[in-house]
Motif scaffolding. Structure first.
Motif, PDB file in Angstrom:
ATOM      1  N   LEU A 624     -17.727  30.477   1.972  1.00 23.99           N
ATOM      2  CA  LEU A 624     -18.264  31.266   0.853  1.00 23.99           C
ATOM      3  C   LEU A 624     -17.112  31.690  -0.043  1.00 23.99           C
ATOM      4  CD1 LEU A 624     -20.495  32.888  -0.613  1.00 23.99           C
ATOM      5  CD2 LEU A 624     -20.031  34.765   0.971  1.00 23.99           C
ATOM      6  N   ILE A 625     -17.200  31.368  -1.317  1.00 20.04           N
ATOM      7  CA  ILE A 625     -16.174  31.715  -2.301  1.00 20.04           C
ATOM      8  C   ILE A 625     -16.635  32.964  -3.047  1.00 20.04           C
ATOM      9  CG2 ILE A 625     -14.769  30.891  -4.226  1.00 20.04           C
ATOM     10  CD1 ILE A 625     -14.615  29.187  -1.655  1.00 20.04           C
ATOM     11  N   SER A 626     -15.856  34.041  -2.960  1.00 18.44           N
ATOM     12  CA  SER A 626     -16.220  35.271  -3.666  1.00 18.44           C
ATOM     13  C   SER A 626     -15.055  35.803  -4.502  1.00 18.44           C
ATOM     14  CB  SER A 626     -16.686  36.340  -2.657  1.00 18.44           C
ATOM     15  OG  SER A 626     -15.614  36.756  -1.828  1.00 18.44           O
ATOM     16  N   VAL A 627     -14.221  34.880  -4.997  1.00 20.00           N
ATOM     17  CA  VAL A 627     -13.070  35.291  -5.808  1.00 20.00           C
ATOM     18  C   VAL A 627     -13.516  35.537  -7.246  1.00 20.00           C
ATOM     19  CG1 VAL A 627     -11.501  33.984  -4.335  1.00 20.00           C
ATOM     20  CG2 VAL A 627     -12.432  32.915  -6.412  1.00 20.00           C
ATOM     21  N   PRO A 628     -12.747  36.297  -8.043  1.00 20.00           N
ATOM     22  CA  PRO A 628     -13.120  36.549  -9.433  1.00 20.00           C
ATOM     23  C   PRO A 628     -13.226  35.265 -10.258  1.00 20.00           C
ATOM     24  CG  PRO A 628     -11.433  38.103  -8.726  1.00 20.00           C
ATOM     25  CD  PRO A 628     -11.570  37.086  -7.632  1.00 20.00           C
ATOM     26  N   LEU A 629     -14.053  35.317 -11.275  1.00 24.80           N
ATOM     27  CA  LEU A 629     -14.287  34.168 -12.158  1.00 24.80           C
ATOM     28  C   LEU A 629     -12.992  33.624 -12.748  1.00 24.80           C
ATOM     29  CD1 LEU A 629     -16.279  32.393 -13.895  1.00 24.80           C
ATOM     30  CD2 LEU A 629     -16.221  34.258 -15.568  1.00 24.80           C
ATOM     31  N   ALA A 630     -12.078  34.516 -13.148  1.00 24.25           N
ATOM     32  CA  ALA A 630     -10.830  34.088 -13.795  1.00 24.25           C
ATOM     33  C   ALA A 630     -10.021  33.159 -12.895  1.00 24.25           C
ATOM     34  CB  ALA A 630      -9.994  35.305 -14.184  1.00 24.25           C
ATOM     35  N   LEU A 631     -10.040  33.384 -11.590  1.00 18.68           N
ATOM     36  CA  LEU A 631      -9.278  32.531 -10.673  1.00 18.68           C
ATOM     37  C   LEU A 631      -9.905  31.150 -10.563  1.00 18.68           C
ATOM     38  CD1 LEU A 631      -8.311  34.989  -7.787  1.00 18.68           C
ATOM     39  CD2 LEU A 631      -7.270  34.640 -10.032  1.00 18.68           C
ATOM     40  N   ALA A 793     -20.409  33.603  -4.371  1.00 17.05           N
ATOM     41  CA  ALA A 793     -20.914  34.966  -4.568  1.00 17.05           C
ATOM     42  C   ALA A 793     -19.964  35.709  -5.496  1.00 17.05           C
ATOM     43  CB  ALA A 793     -21.032  35.694  -3.230  1.00 17.05           C
ATOM     44  N   GLY A 794     -20.433  36.863  -5.983  1.00 20.66           N
ATOM     45  CA  GLY A 794     -19.643  37.661  -6.916  1.00 20.66           C
ATOM     46  C   GLY A 794     -20.496  38.070  -8.097  1.00 20.66           C
ATOM     47  N   GLU A 795     -20.035  39.058  -8.848  1.00 24.27           N
ATOM     48  CA  GLU A 795     -20.850  39.535  -9.977  1.00 24.27           C
ATOM     49  C   GLU A 795     -21.122  38.442 -10.987  1.00 24.27           C
ATOM     50  OE1 GLU A 795     -19.757  40.015 -13.282  1.00 24.27           O
ATOM     51  OE2 GLU A 795     -17.667  39.451 -12.981  1.00 24.27           O
TER      52      GLU A 795
END
Length: 822
Positions: A624-631, A793-795
């Protein structure tokens, strides 16, 4: 009575009673004359009993070879003998024609009881009060399960026994009304179980029910008083399900500016799991009388008649919101299922399925619950292993859920701390969120749920926000209201303009607002004052705060894409304890590896190989990848093979917004007299170039014990301070504060901090927005898994609730549900 048949000289008494069912249930009962009764008695004396043929059940496909009457109400009840007609309630539950007449005929002894029940049912319910419904609701015996772990057999109680949740929770085989277990004779648990019980589990048994189960004294009743009980799975005959008068209920709804708030004293004020009639647009709310699409997909067998499902789902939701601090177990739910007949057994069995489904979806048994590793929330033994990349709210929410489901989870975090963009600072004497700290809309918000679980109080933010001009003057509220109206009118024109527009016709929101504003000035001839122009700039800066970007980068078509979905209603609050309190609890007991930046993810084989920058290798079935969009945009993680083109396009069609904060601690609260207890106050910018520079100041200690102010830096101003050091930013802030409070001395700050999210190596952003030419659909595309192996996942993957901790948390819950279902 007439049946349309020619009477023969010799007629059995069964013929007379056999005619009853052909008469409409709603028509007046036909009285039997004394002459008919006498003639019937004479013929009975003449008949040879051996000539009577045993009647089978009226229901085609009923498995009962020899029906037995459960009612035993009439003096001449057939019991297990001959009757002219058997009435079917379920396979294994029938009543004879004599007992039918006992209640249905107006001259019979049982008629008054049926008539009284019928009046109550008609006045409170919506369905027809048939005699079969009466028998199911009032005459069937209760069934209860032995609570001894080594037994668990179902026993039928006597018809007169009124089952309660307390008795069901403690029942042992042989237990009597006074809760005393019979000790004489053989062990009661050793007695065989009724053979009818085994049939209840068969898949076809439910389809043979004549009357759907309607629960008595359901915990959901106080929350559903505005509904017809039988439309939401409850019996109209119970005092606990007495419906509110429609007139008074509609009056309340019409006269209320906000959605009706149906709560009870023992439930958190922010828990409103059910929509009320005529209510809509409230997030994480369900219609108690309708199945949701995902429910229909999971339980298609209830599509024709959802009564049982609705009854059990509503009961589960009510119980969970009654006590969300403890795991809701099947055992706890079962004792509250009060319904007569064998169908109670089926309800208990179905309740387990529904409870596990709702647990998997994160509707119940969620939040910061700590689960015994030896007692996972889901019954299935999940052997999958999962690697979660990132320990922000999304990653930790998913890891907590999966851990509670019994799966092996490892969380890899690049930083030396957990939380991601949730990072609280307590150095100023109070908790100040360097990231998020405000909860926007508390009703049904999972943040409210977790606060309730931990006993954390949130501070409700007031609506008062004085706009102070440089020079110290407070702006007339009339001016603020007028310019707020004009600004919203401009946005309404934008909304009208974008109808039927395509992405290729998209333009920056800032340009569109400016174009509409100039056209309005030119066409109307209205000239705004200098102050009014500045107030308008304040409202534009607020929109830039909401979007996380200068409006020249934001899409005119999709800037408010999430507003098409139900949003969280209710109070806006300040989480004075800080989000880190919740994050820390979510992380409790999880396997989290800090200082582990992920470098590559190879999902080409059966097992996924995740490699960190220091060479550590982790193998798993899911990642599951939940890092910020910018990365993701800058390719910090190498995917093997490369992510699908559709997903890469979605990633780049969203913007990585920047918001910075400054917090200052003073020797005393110099602002108190001027703002008079308000939680925040606004700063009217001197010009459009500085409109995002300290636009709003928040009082970070509502109790008034500490002297701390926090402000935000948005839009172009966020870029402006990027190259400034902390002291320069603090000096600029002090210049503004001294202008706003020019009539008094403003002391130098004792301490302060300035956030640097744009320079944070593992964030490089605050929250996402839709760029010009992009679309809200990008959030959904970004949320799609890749080959059932790689999940996101993430906002920035939550189309309904982007830009919030709530949205990030819910995306993690969503992905955990998907992972466990694969």
């Amino acid at each position: 009575m007439s049946t349309g048949r020619v009477r023969t000289k010799k007629k059995s008494s069964a013929t007379v009673y056999d005619s009853a069912p052909t008469t409409s249930i709603e028509s007046p009962p036909v009285r039997s004359s004394v002459r008919q009764v006498k003639r019937k008695t004479e013929t009975e004396d003449e008949e040879d009993p051996s000539e009577k043929k045993y009647k089978k059940c009226e229901k085609a496909g009923c498995s009962a070879p020899c029906p037995v009457c459960f009612a035993s109400a009439a003096e001449r009840c057939a019991r297990n003998g001959y009757t002219s007609r058997w009435y079917h309630l379920s396979c294994g539950e029938h009543f004879c024609n004599e007992c039918f007449d006992h209640y249905y005929r107006s001259h019979k002894d049982g008629y008054e009881k049926y008539a009284k029940w019928k009046r109550i049912w008609t006045g409170n319910g919506k369905s027809e009060p048939s005699l079969k419904a009466f028998m199911a609701d009032q005459q069937l015996p209760y069934w209860v399960q032995c609570t001894k772990p080594e037994c668990g057999k179902w026993r039928q109680l006597t018809k007169e026994f009124q089952l309660t949740s307390g008795f069901a929770a403690s029942y042992r085989c042989g237990m009597k009304l006074n809760n005393i277990v019979k000790t004489e004779g053989p062990d009661q648990c050793s007695l065989p179980e009724d053979m009818r019980v085994a049939e209840v589990s068969d898949h076809w048994w439910h389809s043979m029910l004549i009357i759907p189960p309607l629960l008595k004294d359901s915990p959901a009743a106080p929350l559903l008083s505005a509904y017809y009980p039988d439309c939401v799975g409850m019996s109209p005959s119970c005092t606990s399900t007495r419906r509110l008068p429609p007139s008074s209920n509609s009056m309340k709804i019409q006269n209320s500016k906000s959605p009706p708030n149906v709560t009870v004293s023992w439930m958190c004020q922010y828990f409103q799991p059910f929509y009320q009639p005529n209510e809509c647009g409230k997030a994480l709310c369900v219609r108690p009388d309708v199945m949701e699409l995902d429910e229909l997909y999971e339980f298609p067998e209830y599509s024709r008649d959802p009564t049982m499902y609705l009854a059990l789902r509503n009961l589960i939701l009510a119980l969970w919101h009654t006590d969300c601090k403890k795991v809701l177990t099947p055992k706890k739910c079962a004792q509250h299922i009060i319904v007569r007949g064998l169908v109670r057994i089926r309800c208990v069995q179905e309740m387990e399925r529904i409870l596990y489904f709702m647990t998997r979806k994160g509707l119940v048994n969620t939040g910061v619950l700590s689960i015994d590793p030896d007692g996972p929330l889901l019954p299935k033994d999940h052997k999958k292993s999962v690697v979660v990349v990132g320990s922000g709210p999304a990653g930790l929410a998913a890891a907590r859920q999966l851990h509670n489901f019994g799966m092996k989870v490892v969380v890899l975090e690049a930083r030396d701390r957990i939380g991601g963009r949730v990072w609280d600072d307590k150095a100023l004497g109070v908790t100040v969120g360097k990231g998020a700290q405000i909860v926007n809309g508390c009703i049904n918000n999972p943040i409210s749920l977790m606060c309730e679980q931990l006993g954390i109080k949130m501070h409700k933010l007031g609506e008062k926000c004085d706009l102070i001009q440089e020079g110290g003057r407070i702006t007339d509220p009339v001016v603020d209201k007028r310019m707020d109206f004009h600004f919203n009118a401009i946005l309404d024109v934008v909304a009208e303009w974008r109808k039927n527009k395509t992405q290729l016709q998209d333009v920056p929101l800032g340009e569109k607002i400016e174009e509409i504003y100039k056209a309005f000035i030119q066409e109307s001839g209205i000239q705004f004052s200098e102050l009014e122009e500045k107030v308008l700039q304040f409202h534009i800066s607020n929109l830039e705060y909401a979007c996380g970007s200068n409006l020249k980068q934001v899409s005119s078509l999709y800037w408010d894409h999430n507003e098409f979905f139900a949003q969280f209603a209710g109070d806006h609050t300040l989480l004075t304890a800080g989000y880190s309190t919740l994050i820390t609890k979510l992380a409790e007991g999880l396997d989290i590896r800090l200082n582990m930046p992920v470098q590559s993810i190879d999902y080409s084989g059966e097992e996924i190989e995740t490699v960190t920058a220091n060479g550590a290798l982790f193998r798993s079935q899911k990642v599951l990848i939940s890092v910020p969009l910018a990365l993701l945009q800058k390719g910090y993680i190498q995917f093997i093979p490369q992510l699908p083109e559709k997903k890469l396009k979605a990633i780049n069609s969203l913007g990585a917004g920047i918001i910075e904060k400054i917090a200052l601690k003073f020797p005393y609260r110099f602002w108190d007299n001027k703002i008079q207890g308000a939680d925040f106050f606004g700063h009217i910018p001197p010009n459009c170039e500085k409109r995002g520079l300290f636009g709003v100041f928040y009082d970070m200690d509502p109790q008034g014990n500490q002297s701390v102010l926090m402000s935000v830096i948005t839009g172009d101003s966020a870029t402006l301070i990027r190259e400034m050091d902390d002291k320069q930013v603090a000096d600029e802030c002090m210049i503004v504060l001294r202008e706003l409070f020019k009539e008094q001395e403003v002391p130098d700050p004792l301490m302060y901090f300035v956030t640097r999210w744009s320079k944070d190596l593992w964030s490089q952003m605050a929250y996402s927005f839709v760029k010009t030419g992009g679309s809200g659909e990008a959030y959904d595309v970004l949320a799609e898994d890749v080959h059932g192996k790689v999940f996101f996942a993430g906002e920035a993957t939550n189309r309904h609730f982007p830009q919030t901790v709530t949205g990030a948390y819910l995306s993690g819950v969503r992905e955990a549900s998907k992972i466990v279902a694969f």
